[in-house]
Design an enzyme around this catalytic site. Structure first.
Site, PDB file in Angstrom:
ATOM      1  N   TYR A  72      -6.959 -13.031  -2.108  1.00  0.00           N
ATOM      2  CA  TYR A  72      -5.988 -11.992  -2.507  1.00  0.00           C
ATOM      3  C   TYR A  72      -5.271 -11.411  -1.275  1.00  0.00           C
ATOM      4  CZ  TYR A  72      -9.966 -11.771  -5.864  1.00  0.00           C
ATOM      5  OH  TYR A  72     -11.025 -12.054  -6.693  1.00  0.00           O
TER       6      TYR A  72
ATOM      7  N   GLN B  29       0.852  -1.183   0.000  1.00  0.00           N
ATOM      8  CA  GLN B  29       0.000   0.000   0.000  1.00  0.00           C
ATOM      9  C   GLN B  29       0.894   1.242   0.000  1.00  0.00           C
ATOM     10  OE1 GLN B  29      -3.228  -0.029  -0.319  1.00  0.00           O
ATOM     11  NE2 GLN B  29      -3.771  -2.140   0.147  1.00  0.00           N
TER      12      GLN B  29
ATOM     13  N   GLU C 247      -3.416 -16.593  -2.142  1.00  0.00           N
ATOM     14  CA  GLU C 247      -2.617 -15.607  -2.890  1.00  0.00           C
ATOM     15  C   GLU C 247      -1.886 -16.367  -3.989  1.00  0.00           C
ATOM     16  OE1 GLU C 247      -0.933 -12.741  -4.627  1.00  0.00           O
ATOM     17  OE2 GLU C 247      -2.184 -12.169  -2.912  1.00  0.00           O
TER      18      GLU C 247
ATOM     19  N   GLU D  90      -9.804   4.563  -2.514  1.00  0.00           N
ATOM     20  CA  GLU D  90      -9.994   3.232  -1.948  1.00  0.00           C
ATOM     21  C   GLU D  90     -11.286   3.295  -1.137  1.00  0.00           C
ATOM     22  OE1 GLU D  90      -7.241  -0.374  -1.515  1.00  0.00           O
ATOM     23  OE2 GLU D  90      -6.978   1.533  -2.543  1.00  0.00           O
TER      24      GLU D  90
ATOM     25  N   CYS E  52     -10.200  -0.894  -4.718  1.00  0.00           N
ATOM     26  CA  CYS E  52      -9.447   0.233  -5.270  1.00  0.00           C
ATOM     27  C   CYS E  52     -10.136   0.797  -6.508  1.00  0.00           C
ATOM     28  CB  CYS E  52      -8.012  -0.182  -5.595  1.00  0.00           C
ATOM     29  SG  CYS E  52      -7.895  -1.553  -6.754  1.00  0.00           S
TER      30      CYS E  52
END
Length: 359
Positions: free
Chosen positions: A211, A183, A232, A351, A317
């Site tokens: 994710y 981030q 992931e 976001e 996002c």
């Protein structure tokens, strides 16, 4: 650019209005708004190098013109550490042919905890002269340095930085590897983690996370539930997440390297996966799912997968794809919490987060 607080407030209000309008068809509550520092908020930056007047300069290009460089001397939206390092690094390459020869790109990665890494990218092999100069530079600047050249990588120091974030009264430590997603706005990320932590609440059942990246959300959310199954696909992120779980003594998370689509097949018993060997999916009592998908949002099948859970905690996002996914789920789930996180001030990007609960 000028960093005027009134201009920032107006731009943030425009984002709130946009999110409110997108979620209005779903009777969403008023979003909680988490603002950003006006400057020095960005923890990473990437610059091309441009030769002009016999020197190399930091350069960026606008979206509309990829040919004309914008020469950069300082970068006020970047962290104070990046702004301190930029002139020091420039002075070093100006004084050293070993550092400057065929150097074409520089990447900075910093953390709120004060860590820093610089990646130097070259159109030539790295030799012993580069190694000696870069080793001295790393010591002088107090950073790790990574040299990249035609698919090869040389690490001087560590190939990750360490971030420390306070969530729910506890400090979590994160390894953030070079080249992996992190981030960019650490201050807002910490606010986002605390919002998700509060939204999930204390639970006695299990959490599915899709994710999961380097475990950014996994670490604090795992302290709210009995156990977590996290997925992931990036090897780099999986390795970082495993290190972060161990470093923080979070031992109720099982991490599998599957895509969201593959996990859907596994849960629906379409076919077995070797990567799930030894994991009993039927032993999980999932009450909630946490998703933080890429800009494209969840594909329809993954969206249908989330429908089977009572609670869907969704960080997005891209508010447009968030709204599209909510439209698919709206007949069974309603929005009970909503938030806007201004990760990207001075841009139109935002976001957002919602908690969807079964009707």
């Amino acid at each position: 650019m000028t960093f005027d607080s009134q201009a920032y407030a107006a731009q943030l209000e425009d984002k709130v209005t946009r999110l409110r309008d997108l979620l209005a068809p779903f009777d969403a509550p008023e979003p909680t708004v988490f603002d950003s520092p006006l400057q020095n908020f960005r923890l990473r930056a990437e610059f091309r190098l441009w030769r002009e007047g016999g020197e190399r300069h930091y350069a960026m290009f606008s979206q509309d013109d990829k040919r004309t460089p914008i020469l950069i001397e300082e970068f006020p939206i970047a962290s104070l550490r990046i702004n301190q390092l930029m002139p020091q690094l420039k002075a070093a390459w100006q004084a050293s042919a070993a550092l400057s020869h065929k150097l074409f790109q520089v990447e900075f990665l910093t953390t709120l905890a004060g860590d820093a890494m610089i990646t130097l990218c070259y159109h030539r092999p790295l030799d012993e002269h580069w190694h000696a100069a870069a080793t001295k530079l790393a010591t002088d600047l107090g950073v790790s340095i990574i040299g990249r050249s035609k698919g090869k990588r040389e690490v001087l120091g560590l190939d990750y930085v360490v971030e420390k974030l306070d969530v729910g009264g506890r400090t979590f430590s994160y390894r953030q590897p070079e080249g992996a997603f992190t981030q960019p706005n650490g201050t807002v990320n910490q606010k986002m983690l605390n919002w998700a932590y509060e939204a999930l609440g204390d639970r006695s059942d299990d959490l599915l996370e899709l994710y999961c990246g380097n475990g950014n959300f996994t670490l604090p959310l795992a302290t709210r539930v009995r156990k977590v199954l996290a997925t992931e696909i990036s090897k780099t992120s999986v390795n970082a997440a495993l290190s972060n779980l161990a470093e923080n003594a979070v031992d109720n998370v099982t991490l599998v390297r599957l895509s969201a689509e593959e996990l859907t097949e596994a849960l629906n018993e379409v076919r077995p996966f070797r990567r799930l060997h030894g994991i009993d999916l039927k032993s999980y009592e999932f009450g909630s799912v946490f998703v933080d998908p890429p800009r494209a949002g969840m594909d329809p099948d993954t969206c249908e997968l989330t429908r089977r859970f009572d609670n869907i905690l969704y960080i997005s996002c891209n508010p447009e794809t968030l709204a599209a996914n909510i439209a698919q789920l709206h007949d069974t789930h309603r929005i009970t919490r909503c938030a806007l996180f201004d990760q990207f001030p001075w841009t139109h990007h935002m976001e957002s987060g919602v908690l969807l609960t079964r009707r």
